[in-house]
Design a protein around this motif. Sequence first.
Motif, PDB file in Angstrom:
ATOM      1  N   ALA A 109       0.836  -1.205   0.000  1.00 24.50           N
ATOM      2  CA  ALA A 109       0.000   0.000   0.000  1.00 24.50           C
ATOM      3  C   ALA A 109       0.873   1.257   0.000  1.00 24.50           C
ATOM      4  N   ALA A 110       1.965   1.231   0.737  1.00 26.27           N
ATOM      5  CA  ALA A 110       2.868   2.382   0.786  1.00 26.27           C
ATOM      6  C   ALA A 110       3.538   2.604  -0.569  1.00 26.27           C
ATOM      7  N   ILE A 111       3.935   1.508  -1.227  1.00 26.99           N
ATOM      8  CA  ILE A 111       4.547   1.608  -2.555  1.00 26.99           C
ATOM      9  C   ILE A 111       3.553   2.200  -3.547  1.00 26.99           C
ATOM     10  N   LYS A 112       2.305   1.702  -3.505  1.00 26.38           N
ATOM     11  CA  LYS A 112       1.250   2.176  -4.419  1.00 26.38           C
ATOM     12  C   LYS A 112       0.965   3.660  -4.184  1.00 26.38           C
ATOM     13  N   LYS A 113       0.898   4.057  -2.934  1.00 29.51           N
ATOM     14  CA  LYS A 113       0.630   5.457  -2.585  1.00 29.51           C
ATOM     15  C   LYS A 113       1.759   6.359  -3.084  1.00 29.51           C
ATOM     16  N   ARG A 114       3.001   5.914  -2.916  1.00 27.28           N
ATOM     17  CA  ARG A 114       4.154   6.697  -3.371  1.00 27.28           C
ATOM     18  C   ARG A 114       4.118   6.906  -4.876  1.00 27.28           C
ATOM     19  N   ILE A 115       3.808   5.853  -5.621  1.00 26.28           N
ATOM     20  CA  ILE A 115       3.769   5.941  -7.082  1.00 26.28           C
ATOM     21  C   ILE A 115       2.632   6.866  -7.532  1.00 26.28           C
ATOM     22  N   GLU A 116       1.480   6.781  -6.854  1.00 23.59           N
ATOM     23  CA  GLU A 116       0.345   7.650  -7.212  1.00 23.59           C
ATOM     24  C   GLU A 116       0.674   9.121  -6.964  1.00 23.59           C
ATOM     25  N   THR A 117       1.318   9.408  -5.845  1.00 20.84           N
ATOM     26  CA  THR A 117       1.674  10.806  -5.578  1.00 20.84           C
ATOM     27  C   THR A 117       2.716  11.312  -6.569  1.00 20.84           C
ATOM     28  N   LYS A 118       3.646  10.437  -6.998  1.00 20.67           N
ATOM     29  CA  LYS A 118       4.628  10.824  -8.010  1.00 20.67           C
ATOM     30  C   LYS A 118       3.943  11.148  -9.334  1.00 20.67           C
ATOM     31  N   LYS A 119       2.931  10.339  -9.693  1.00 17.84           N
ATOM     32  CA  LYS A 119       2.197  10.580 -10.938  1.00 17.84           C
ATOM     33  C   LYS A 119       1.431  11.901 -10.866  1.00 17.84           C
ATOM     34  N   LYS A 120       0.829  12.180  -9.707  1.00 15.72           N
ATOM     35  CA  LYS A 120       0.074  13.427  -9.535  1.00 15.72           C
ATOM     36  C   LYS A 120       0.981  14.638  -9.652  1.00 15.72           C
ATOM     37  N   THR A 121       2.131  14.581  -9.006  1.00 19.07           N
ATOM     38  CA  THR A 121       3.045  15.729  -9.062  1.00 19.07           C
ATOM     39  C   THR A 121       3.615  15.908 -10.465  1.00 19.07           C
ATOM     40  N   SER A 122       3.908  14.822 -11.168  1.00 21.60           N
ATOM     41  CA  SER A 122       4.430  14.953 -12.536  1.00 21.60           C
ATOM     42  C   SER A 122       3.364  15.540 -13.458  1.00 21.60           C
ATOM     43  N   LEU A 123       2.102  15.159 -13.259  1.00 15.77           N
ATOM     44  CA  LEU A 123       0.997  15.708 -14.061  1.00 15.77           C
ATOM     45  C   LEU A 123       0.820  17.191 -13.755  1.00 15.77           C
ATOM     46  N   LYS A 124       0.892  17.540 -12.483  1.00 14.67           N
ATOM     47  CA  LYS A 124       0.765  18.943 -12.063  1.00 14.67           C
ATOM     48  C   LYS A 124       1.845  19.803 -12.718  1.00 14.67           C
ATOM     49  N   LYS A 125       3.085  19.294 -12.737  1.00 13.67           N
ATOM     50  CA  LYS A 125       4.190  20.046 -13.323  1.00 13.67           C
ATOM     51  C   LYS A 125       4.074  20.085 -14.850  1.00 13.67           C
ATOM     52  N   ALA A 126       3.556  19.019 -15.446  1.00 13.20           N
ATOM     53  CA  ALA A 126       3.381  18.984 -16.895  1.00 13.20           C
ATOM     54  C   ALA A 126       2.333  20.012 -17.327  1.00 13.20           C
ATOM     55  N   LEU A 127       1.289  20.220 -16.512  1.00 10.28           N
ATOM     56  CA  LEU A 127       0.245  21.190 -16.822  1.00 10.28           C
ATOM     57  C   LEU A 127       0.727  22.638 -16.674  1.00 10.28           C
ATOM     58  N   ARG A 128       1.821  22.841 -15.986  1.00 11.09           N
ATOM     59  CA  ARG A 128       2.366  24.185 -15.832  1.00 11.09           C
ATOM     60  C   ARG A 128       3.052  24.682 -17.110  1.00 11.09           C
ATOM     61  N   LYS A 129       3.529  23.755 -17.919  1.00 11.88           N
ATOM     62  CA  LYS A 129       4.263  24.122 -19.137  1.00 11.88           C
ATOM     63  C   LYS A 129       3.327  24.743 -20.171  1.00 11.88           C
ATOM     64  N   LYS A 130       3.928  25.555 -21.038  1.00  8.44           N
ATOM     65  CA  LYS A 130       3.156  26.145 -22.139  1.00  8.44           C
ATOM     66  C   LYS A 130       2.824  25.044 -23.140  1.00  8.44           C
ATOM     67  N   PRO A 131       1.619  25.099 -23.700  1.00  8.13           N
ATOM     68  CA  PRO A 131       1.257  24.059 -24.675  1.00  8.13           C
ATOM     69  C   PRO A 131       2.043  24.232 -25.985  1.00  8.13           C
ATOM     70  N   LYS A 132       2.370  23.122 -26.627  1.00 12.42           N
ATOM     71  CA  LYS A 132       3.099  23.154 -27.891  1.00 12.42           C
ATOM     72  C   LYS A 132       2.092  23.206 -29.037  1.00 12.42           C
ATOM     73  N   PHE A 133       2.308  24.146 -29.947  1.00 11.24           N
ATOM     74  CA  PHE A 133       1.451  24.246 -31.141  1.00 11.24           C
ATOM     75  C   PHE A 133       2.255  23.786 -32.330  1.00 11.24           C
ATOM     76  N   ASP A 134       1.942  22.642 -32.884  1.00 12.78           N
ATOM     77  CA  ASP A 134       2.712  22.117 -34.015  1.00 12.78           C
ATOM     78  C   ASP A 134       2.035  22.379 -35.309  1.00 12.78           C
TER      79      ASP A 134
END
Length: 134
Positions: A109-134
């Motif tokens: 459960a601790a491993i699963k929780k750690r991975i979920e929080t890592k995914k949430k923070t990476s998504l949060k940081k990814a949403l901060r970036k400017k969108p790419k217009f190709d």
Amino acid sequence: MNTENIVKELNFKAIRSSGAGGQHVNKTSSKIELTFDLENSESLSDSEKALLKTKLSSKLTNDNLLILFCEETRSQHRNKDVAIKKFIDIIKTNLIRPKKRRKTKPSKAAIKKRIETKKKTSLKKALRKKPKFD
């Protein structure tokens, strides 16, 4: 370790104390020098001696003598009692062996929780970036 037997092995020497006290200090020897011969002690086992040698290496002389001084009070007898108490405290605290650390695994459960929080923070940081217009 029997404290009564160890106290019998102690050697005391009275020395003139320094500091305040006026003429009294010049006449009386109230400072106590306590010496304990760790190498030739009969009340300690060989394993206890080895443990004390390693833990008290900075406080021992080349001949494995532990020397303590006490000049807290103006009374020789009180200084002797204080020196004995200090000595017994030093010996008791340094004879304690630390518990061995057991390696533990994190729960699933601790491993699963750690991975979920890592995914949430990476998504949060990814949403901060400017969108790419190709």
